[in-house]
Design an enzyme around this catalytic site. Structure first.
Site, mmCIF file in Angstrom:
data_model
loop_
_atom_site.group_PDB
_atom_site.id
_atom_site.type_symbol
_atom_site.label_atom_id
_atom_site.label_comp_id
_atom_site.label_asym_id
_atom_site.label_seq_id
_atom_site.Cartn_x
_atom_site.Cartn_y
_atom_site.Cartn_z
ATOM 1 N N GLU A 85 -2.559 20.462 -44.454
ATOM 2 C CA GLU A 85 -2.955 21.686 -43.748
ATOM 3 C C GLU A 85 -3.689 22.677 -44.649
ATOM 4 O O GLU A 85 -3.216 23.804 -44.868
ATOM 5 C CB GLU A 85 -1.719 22.352 -43.123
ATOM 6 C CG GLU A 85 -0.955 21.453 -42.184
ATOM 7 C CD GLU A 85 0.274 22.124 -41.565
ATOM 8 O OE1 GLU A 85 0.589 23.264 -41.922
ATOM 9 O OE2 GLU A 85 0.908 21.499 -40.695
ATOM 10 N N GLU A 109 2.865 15.180 -38.589
ATOM 11 C CA GLU A 109 3.948 16.130 -38.299
ATOM 12 C C GLU A 109 3.920 16.485 -36.821
ATOM 13 O O GLU A 109 2.850 16.753 -36.259
ATOM 14 C CB GLU A 109 3.772 17.461 -39.056
ATOM 15 C CG GLU A 109 4.136 17.428 -40.502
ATOM 16 C CD GLU A 109 3.955 18.791 -41.174
ATOM 17 O OE1 GLU A 109 4.104 19.839 -40.497
ATOM 18 O OE2 GLU A 109 3.662 18.783 -42.374
HETATM 19 O O1 IFM Z 1 7.237 23.660 -42.169
HETATM 20 C C1 IFM Z 1 5.892 23.508 -41.878
HETATM 21 C C2 IFM Z 1 5.258 22.479 -42.784
HETATM 22 O O2 IFM Z 1 5.421 22.775 -44.124
HETATM 23 C C3 IFM Z 1 3.777 22.380 -42.510
HETATM 24 N N1 IFM Z 1 3.524 22.188 -41.109
HETATM 25 C C4 IFM Z 1 4.195 23.043 -40.172
HETATM 26 C C5 IFM Z 1 5.673 23.071 -40.452
HETATM 27 C C6 IFM Z 1 6.389 23.982 -39.441
HETATM 28 O O3 IFM Z 1 5.896 25.279 -39.538
#
Ligand code: IFM
Length: 460
Positions: free
Chosen positions: A178, A364
Site C-alpha cells: 500500500e 488483504e
Molecule cells: O492494518 C492495516 C494493514 O497494515 C494495511 N492494510 C489495511 C489494514 C487495516 O487497516
C-alpha cells in the site's frame, strides 16, 4: 453440497470455481505484531518514533510489545496449522535487517526470519513476504526518508540482499504494501509515520516508492531467482452518486487519487493527468528512465480491498478535490468503513479489463469489529458474514474471467492498528492483551478452517 463442522454448507460446484491450487491464507505485518523493538540489534523505525510522539496514536499505543510474535511465533504458526491455512503473508522489518537502513547486516535480525521461515515450512505453510510494510529505519528518515532519492537505492539494496538470503525458502515476494498509505497518510495527511503534511512531498514520496519498487523488481530478475514478485496496492471501488456530469467528474477525481495514482504508472507507464493539480507535483522527482523502471513487468498484482465509496461533486470540499463522500452507511465495520463486497468484484474486473492480465491475489481483506470475549469464546458472526460475502465476490470475479490466485484474510491476529492502536480488532484470532497475550481463535477462525477444508474436499 458439503456441510462443514459448524453446520455451514459449501456448494462443491461453487468451490470448484477456484483453481485447486488457489491460496487461502492470512496476513500480518512486522510492526503490527512482532514487538521486541529493542531486541537483537533491531534499529529504530519511523513507527517507533511516531507512536512514541504524544497524540499520534489512540491512547499513546505503540508497537513495543504488540502481539509479542517475535517470541511467540511458534505458537502463531501452530495456530495457522490448526486452522489449515496453507499460506501466510508477513513482512520483514527492514530495521531488524539493517538497523540504520544499510551497511552491516544484522545477523541476529536475519536469524529471526530464518527461524520463522523454517517453522512455517515445517508446518506446511508457504510464506509470502512483503519487504516494506511501513517501518522505514529512522536513520534514513533523518536523512529525508522517502523524500530523498537515496532511500530508493537503500531499499533496492536491502531487497536484493533479502532475495539472496531467503530466496531458497520464499517464492513469492511483494515489494511494497500500500504505497498510497505511505505517500498520502504519511506525507499528505500526517496520520501515519512520519507524520508530514505536505502535498508536494507526498507526490515525490509516491514516485520514490514506485521507483524503489521497479528497481527491486529489476534486481530480482537479475538475480535470476525462481519464484514471483509483485506489489500490493490498496484499491477501492468508487461510484458516482448520480449520472450528473459533475458527479461523474467527482468520481473520476476520487478514482484518480485512490486508484489510478499507482495503477497507471505501474501498468500504463505514466501518472494520470490531473493528479498533480490535486495532490501536488512529483514532477521534478521524475528523471531519465524512471517510468520504464517503474513499469518493470510483474508476475502478479496484490490487491488489498476493504471498502467502497459513492461520491458526489461538492465545491465546498476544497481540500478533497471537490468530492463529497456520500456512501450509504447502513452497514459499516468498526473502522466506520462501509461494507461493499460487490466493489471487490468490480475492482478485480477493472484491473483485468483496463490494466493487466497478470495473475491477481487479494493480499488483504477483512474487517474490524468490537469483539467481545465471553466465556472464552468470541462469537464474531459479523466478521463471518463479511468474509463469506467477500469470498463470494471472488467467485463472481472468477466467473468474469479474472485470473485470481489467492486470498489472504487480514489478519491472523488482532494487532496494532497503526494510529488506532489496539482499539481495533481485525484478527481471526483474538489476542487478550490483558491476559499475557493469550490467543483464542474466534468463531470466524473456525469458519475459515471449515471453509478451507470444504474447498480441499471439493477438489479431492
Ligand atoms: O492494518 C492495516 C494493514 O497494515 C494495511 N492494510 C489495511 C489494514 C487495516 O487497516
Amino acid at each position: 453440497m458439503l456441510r462443514a463442522a459448524n453446520g455451514m454448507e459449501f456448494d462443491t460446484n461453487w468451490l470448484r470455481k477456484f483453481p485447486p491450487d488457489f491460496r487461502w491464507g492470512t496476513a500480518t505485518a512486522a510492526y503490527q505484531i512482532e514487538g521486541a523493538v529493542n531486541e537483537d540489534g533491531r534499529g529504530r523505525s519511523i513507527w517507533d518514533a511516531f507512536s512514541h510522539t504524544p497524540n499520534k496514536t489512540w491512547h499513546g499505543d505503540t508497537g513495543d510489545l504488540a502481539c509479542d510474535h517475535y517470541h511467540r511465533y511458534r505458537e502463531d504458526v501452530d495456530l495457522m496449522r490448526q486452522l489449515g491455512v496453507g499460506h501466510y503473508r508477513f513482512s520483514v522489518a527492514w530495521p531488524r535487517i539493517y538497523p540504520t537502513g544499510g551497511g552491516t547486516l544484522n545477523i541476529d535480525g536475519v536469524a529471526f526470519y530464518d527461524r520463522l521461515l523454517d517453522t512455517l515450512l515445517a508446518a506446511g505453510i508457504r510464506p509470502v513476504v512483503t519487504l516494506y510494510h511501513w517501518d522505514l529505519p529512522q536513520a534514513l528518515e533523518e536523512r529525508g526518508g522517502w523524500r530523498n532519492r537515496d532511500t530508493v537505492y537503500y531499499f533496492r539494496d536491502y531487497a536484493g540482499r533479502m532475495f539472496e538470503q531467503f530466496g531458497d525458502r520464499i517464492d513469492t515476494w511483494i515489494t511494497h504494501n500500500e504505497p498510497w498509505c505511505t505517500a498520502v497518510l504519511g506525507h499528505l495527511l500526517g496520520q501515519h509515520a512520519p507524520g508530514i503534511q505536505d502535498p508536494a512531498q507526498a507526490g515525490v514520496v509516491a514516485h520514490h516508492l514506485l521507483l524503489s519498487h521497479g528497481l527491486s523488481v529489476q534486481a530480482y530478475r537479475s538475480q535470476r531467482a525462481g519464484g514471483q514478485i509483485g506489489i500490493t496496492l490498496n484499491l477501492s471501488a468508487v461510484y458516482p452518486a448520480s449520472d450528473r456530469p459533475e458527479d461523474l467528474a467527482a468520481r473520476d477525481r476520487m478514482d484518480t487519487i485512490l486508484n489510478r495514482s499507482f495503477l497507471d504508472p505501474i501498468f500504463l507507464g505514466n501518472y494520470p493527468s490531473g493528479l498533480n493539480e490535486m495532490l501536488g507535483s512529483a514532477g521534478e522527482a521524475v528523471r531519465g528512465d524512471d517510468m520504464a523502471q517503474i513499469g518493470s513487468p510483474l508476475d502478479f498484482l496484490g490487491v488489498n480491498y476493504y471498502t467502497y465509496q459513492v461520491v458526489a461533486h461538492d465545491a465546498d470540499q476544497t481540500e478533497l478535490a471537490g468530492v463529497k463522500d456520500v456512501t450509504p452507511r447502513d452497514e459499516v465495520t468498526d473502522m466506520g468503513w462501509p461494507v461493499g463486497p460487490a466493489g471487490l468484484t468490480d475492482v478485480l474486473r477493472r484491473i483485468h479489463d483496463q490494466y493487466t492480465r497478470i495473475p491477481l491475489m487479494v493480499t488483504e481483506n477483512g474487517a474490524a469489529y468490537p469483539d467481545q470475549l465471553v466465556d472464552d469464546r468470541v462469537r464474531d458472526s459479523a466478521r463471518i458474514s463479511y468474509l463469506k460475502r467477500h469470498i463470494g465476490a471472488l467467485g463472481d470475479a472468477l466467473d468474469s474471467g479474472v485470473d485470481l490466485r489467492g486470498y489472504y484474510v487480514w489478519s491472523l491476529l488482532d494487532n496494532f492498528e497503526w494510529s488506532f492502536g489496539y482499539s481495533k480488532r481485525f484478527g481471526l484470532v483474538y489476542v487478550d492483551y490483558d491476559a499475557g497475550q493469550r490467543r483464542l481463535p474466534k468463531d470466524s477462525a473456525w469458519w475459515y478452517r471449515d471453509f478451507i477444508q470444504a474447498f480441499r474436499r471439493a477438489w479431492t
